[in-house]
Write a protein that holds these residues in place. Structure first.
Motif, PDB file in Angstrom:
ATOM      1  N   GLU A 657       0.799  -1.322   0.104  1.00  0.00           N
ATOM      2  CA  GLU A 657      -0.010   0.124  -0.035  1.00  0.00           C
ATOM      3  C   GLU A 657       1.023   1.334  -0.184  1.00  0.00           C
ATOM      4  N   ILE A 658       1.883   1.286   0.964  1.00  0.00           N
ATOM      5  CA  ILE A 658       2.675   2.403   0.989  1.00  0.00           C
ATOM      6  C   ILE A 658       3.588   2.594  -0.518  1.00  0.00           C
ATOM      7  N   ALA A 659       3.952   1.563  -1.095  1.00  0.00           N
ATOM      8  CA  ALA A 659       4.657   1.424  -2.213  1.00  0.00           C
ATOM      9  C   ALA A 659       3.706   2.212  -3.460  1.00  0.00           C
ATOM     10  N   PHE A 660       2.473   1.856  -3.427  1.00  0.00           N
ATOM     11  CA  PHE A 660       1.542   2.347  -4.416  1.00  0.00           C
ATOM     12  C   PHE A 660       1.393   3.539  -4.074  1.00  0.00           C
ATOM     13  N   SER A 661       0.877   4.075  -2.818  1.00  0.00           N
ATOM     14  CA  SER A 661       0.890   5.526  -2.479  1.00  0.00           C
ATOM     15  C   SER A 661       1.864   6.477  -2.861  1.00  0.00           C
ATOM     16  N   THR A 662       3.201   5.860  -2.942  1.00  0.00           N
ATOM     17  CA  THR A 662       4.355   6.729  -3.006  1.00  0.00           C
ATOM     18  C   THR A 662       4.802   6.355  -4.580  1.00  0.00           C
ATOM     19  N   TYR A 663       4.081   5.943  -5.196  1.00  0.00           N
ATOM     20  CA  TYR A 663       4.504   5.594  -6.588  1.00  0.00           C
ATOM     21  C   TYR A 663       5.319   6.622  -7.370  1.00  0.00           C
TER      22      TYR A 663
END
Ligand SMILES: Nc1ncnc2c1ncn2[C@@H]1O[C@H](COP(=O)(O)OP(=O)(O)OP(=O)(O)O)[C@@H](O)[C@H]1O
Length: 712
Positions: A657-663
């Motif tokens: 999720e964090i990875a996605f949100s900090t894409y």
């Protein structure tokens, strides 16, 4: 370190740093233990540089209590270890914990201060420039020359590569320098009482210490710093110690299934056995005595390439035998060429120079060189910073065929004309991406352009690492012949698949509690705990000692003697926990390191890969646990997800999720890592894949490179 040593230390006014010494007596039971067991108070912690003696008496808890733990307790802890992946995200541990202790209060403030101070910012700023404070000072240069931010403007004077590596705070081979200079760099921040050496260590570089005069100045006294007097103990002479080695692990044979890609022109075929390498009898004997029966993939491909006289850039996972991959063919060539025993001379002209970024690593490479050259007249010598320059010179003068050196000491010695470069046939850069980055790149450039140094066409240049970012590969071109070969074993920059990786979400204030919980579960198994700053390394080591966990520490602020002592204590198991900064992230090959804990994540994914590679070596299994604090670490989420999934590890949903949100646009979840790290020989991207010879195969096969296309 004995008491007398401490007296010497204390009397030395030039050592302002707080250096915890986890000395033999400190951990043994008996009277000393009692003396060291007194509770510390927070003022002692924050005021350590000026109250070192008091500090020594304060918090270094005796290992006695650890030894007293009963066996059943230990074994139950080991059982628990298998469930370690199930440690929660640390949420249940709430706030700062340990609040009853005065020490804790000191710690909290210290952490707060540290997270905002110069060093922390500069280390964190490498590439991601996240934390505030100091960053402004770097922006101008950072934007100009590299994605790696940090520290730039100060380095302008060094030319060449421009910016400096984040962990220059951990840069090696400089003289031991006094504190006090340049404190104004800490823009608006309060320096901890007394300062500490590492902070200044780097800044001194701007005043010219990075020239090859620096250490000489330190030695001669022209430089304001202390004279370095440490002479490392001589290496063991007996054959048993020289050939001591640990066993390959159950996954050693699995190396055969790893895909290997060789790119470049006319690559010689891989070999499958040591016999095929056709080395001389003495070398073969030494290989047998070293316990090597089977080649690792990087050895299968690199040995014939080097024997064929080709330049090489090789990238293979941590702990997979890169050192022997370059040492054996170099030694074989030297034997073939009939190297004569070197004589005592004022200036030596070695045939080979090997450079590595840290003192401990270069020493380890030297020991490997000594092992494989045993019984030959080839004489390897090691020189590195933090030791007496005169000692280095004496070692060299006795004869030198293979010079193993850290860059600063090497340039000092060359500047003093103790080494002539005309006979150099082999130049090896181990941890080559580190050797070419902004920290060491300028020195390496000076080395290859130094008068007498054979041009790249006249020498063989070999580069090895587990990671090779694209921009570094491009810089490497300057050092290598244009037809160099590139060997990629597995995914370039990928983590070792024998390391079980766990990432836990742990906030800053829960980290220590979590660490203690994990270490108690681990019991006596050897564990490296990585933190981001030198100060924190001391702090956490002290804290763990207070928690009765036998711990020592290694980082760039410690005297070389202390560093070697710490490593020795860790290696032999006397202190099963080693708290380290990134100075210990690369190359160190220590038997039985079963766990790596990233108390702080490093600022780059490459550093993560190297750190966790201290475990799971040579087919053995290891475990890595990383504390992910979303505030400073979110930039790592994306590459971390990639590294975990490439190594078939579980990826926590929260991390995705964090990875996605900090894409980050441009980062591909596929084979390319965008700017994170290269997955290929970069020449392919620039020259077009169709123009390269690329041979992809499993290392179990002995391929004939398909010379279908050329890349140039
Ligand atoms: N063919 C082999 N057979 C058995 N043991 C080997 C072999 N090659 C290397 N080793 C051992 O494996 C260990 C790891 O090797 P080495 O330190 O060279 O790894 P590395 O690839 O350089 O790791 P890093 O990337 O961390 O620097 C060493 O103890 C070495 O002696």
């Amino acid at each position: 370190m004995g008491d007398e040593d401490w007296d010497t230390e204390i009397l030395k006014p030039h050592i302002p740093s707080f250096v915890p010494v986890f000395d033999k007596d400190t951990y043994s039971s008996g009277a000393n233990g009692d003396a060291f067991n007194r509770a510390s108070d927070s003022s002692e912690i924050s005021d350590v540089p000026t109250r070192r003696d008091q500090f020594m008496r304060s918090g270094f808890a005796s290992g006695r209590s650890l030894g007293n733990r009963d066996a059943s307790d230990q074994s139950s802890k080991r059982e628990n270890l298998s469930t370690m992946g199930g440690f929660g995200a640390g949420k249940g541990f709430g706030n700062r914990g340990f609040s009853s202790s005065k020490f804790e209060e000191g710690d909290s403030s210290s952490f707060w201060r540290e997270s905002n101070d110069y060093e922390d910012n500069q280390t964190r700023s490498r590439g991601f420039a996240r934390r505030g404070g100091y960053q402004d000072g770097n922006d101008s240069e950072a934007s100009g020359s590299s994605r790696r931010g940090g520290r730039g403007s100060f380095r302008g004077c060094r030319g060449g590569f421009g910016l400096t590596h984040n962990s220059e705070s951990e840069r090696e081979d400089g003289p031991q320098r006094p504190g006090g200079f340049f404190s104004s760099r800490r823009t608006g921040l309060v320096e901890p009482a007394g300062g500490y050496k590492g902070f200044n260590e780097e800044v001194v570089a701007g005043s010219g210490r990075n020239t090859w005069k620096s250490e000489a100045e330190g030695e001669s006294g022209d430089f304001q710093g202390p004279k370095v007097t440490y002479i490392p103990p001589p290496p063991p002479e007996n054959e048993e110690a020289i050939f001591a080695h640990y066993q390959t692990g159950i996954n050693f044979d699995k190396y055969d299934t790893i895909l290997v890609e060789v790119s470049g022109h006319d690559a010689p075929p891989a070999i499958l056995t040591f016999e095929e390498a056709d080395l001389c009898q003495t070398l073969n004997n030494n290989i047998t005595k070293a316990g090597y029966t089977k080649l690792t993939p990087v050895q299968k491909y690199s040995i014939p390439i080097i024997l064929a006289g080709r330049d090489l850039m090789a990238c293979a996972q941590t702990g997979s035998g890169k050192t022997a991959a370059f040492l054996l063919p170099i030694l074989a060539h030297m034997m073939r060429d009939g190297i004569t025993a070197s004589r005592f001379k004022d200036q030596q002209e070695p045939e080979c120079i090997i450079v590595a970024p840290t003192r401990e690593l270069i020493n380890q490479i030297f020991l490997e060189a000594r092992k494989f050259s045993f019984g030959t007249c080839i004489r390897p010598v090691v020189i590195y910073g933090g030791t007496q320059l005169g000692h280095s010179i004496r070692q060299i003068m006795q004869g030198c065929n293979i010079l193993c050196a850290t860059p600063g000491r090497l340039m000092d010695i060359i500047g003093k004309e103790k080494i002539g470069l005309r006979q150099i046939r082999y130049l090896v850069l181990d941890e080559a991406d580190r050797m070419l980055d902004m920290g060491f790149g300028p020195e390496m450039k000076k080395l290859i352009s130094f008068p007498g140094m054979p041009s790249k066409d006249q020498r063989q240049t070999l580069m090895f690492s587990a990671t090779f970012p694209e921009e570094i590969q491009r810089l490497a071109g300057e050092f290598l012949k244009t037809d160099y070969l590139f060997v990629a074993v597995g995914q370039v920059g990928g983590a070792c698949s024998d390391v079980q990786q766990t990432v836990l979400q742990v906030g800053q204030y829960s980290k220590r509690e979590k660490l203690v919980e994990i270490l108690r579960n681990i019991g006596e198994e050897r564990t490296m705990v990585f933190v981001e700053t030198k100060k924190k390394a001391d702090f956490i080591a002290t804290f763990l000692c207070q928690e009765k966990i036998s711990t020592t520490s290694i980082h760039g602020d410690r005297e070389q003697r202390e560093r070697e002592q710490a490593l020795g204590d860790f290696r032999c198991g006397k202190c099963p926990v080693l708290v380290a900064t990134s100075v210990a992230a690369r190359g160190l090959d220590i038997e039985n390191v079963q766990h790596v804990i990233n108390f702080d994540l490093p600022s780059t994914i490459d550093e993560y890969v190297h750190r966790i590679g201290r475990t799971g070596r040579c087919g053995n299994i290891g475990k890595a646990i990383s504390f992910f604090d979303p505030e400073p670490d979110s930039h790592l989420a994306q590459p971390l997800v990639k590294v975990l999934s490439d190594a078939q590890q579980d990826v926590p949903a929260w991390l995705e999720e964090i990875a996605f949100s900090t894409y980050v646009p441009g980062f591909s979840g596929g084979t390319s890592r965008g700017n994170v790290f290269a997955s290929v020989d970069t020449r392919k991207s620039y020259q077009g894949k169709s123009s390269m010879n690329i041979v992809g195969f499993s290392s179990a096969q002995a391929p004939n490179p398909v010379d279908d296309e050329s890349w140039d």
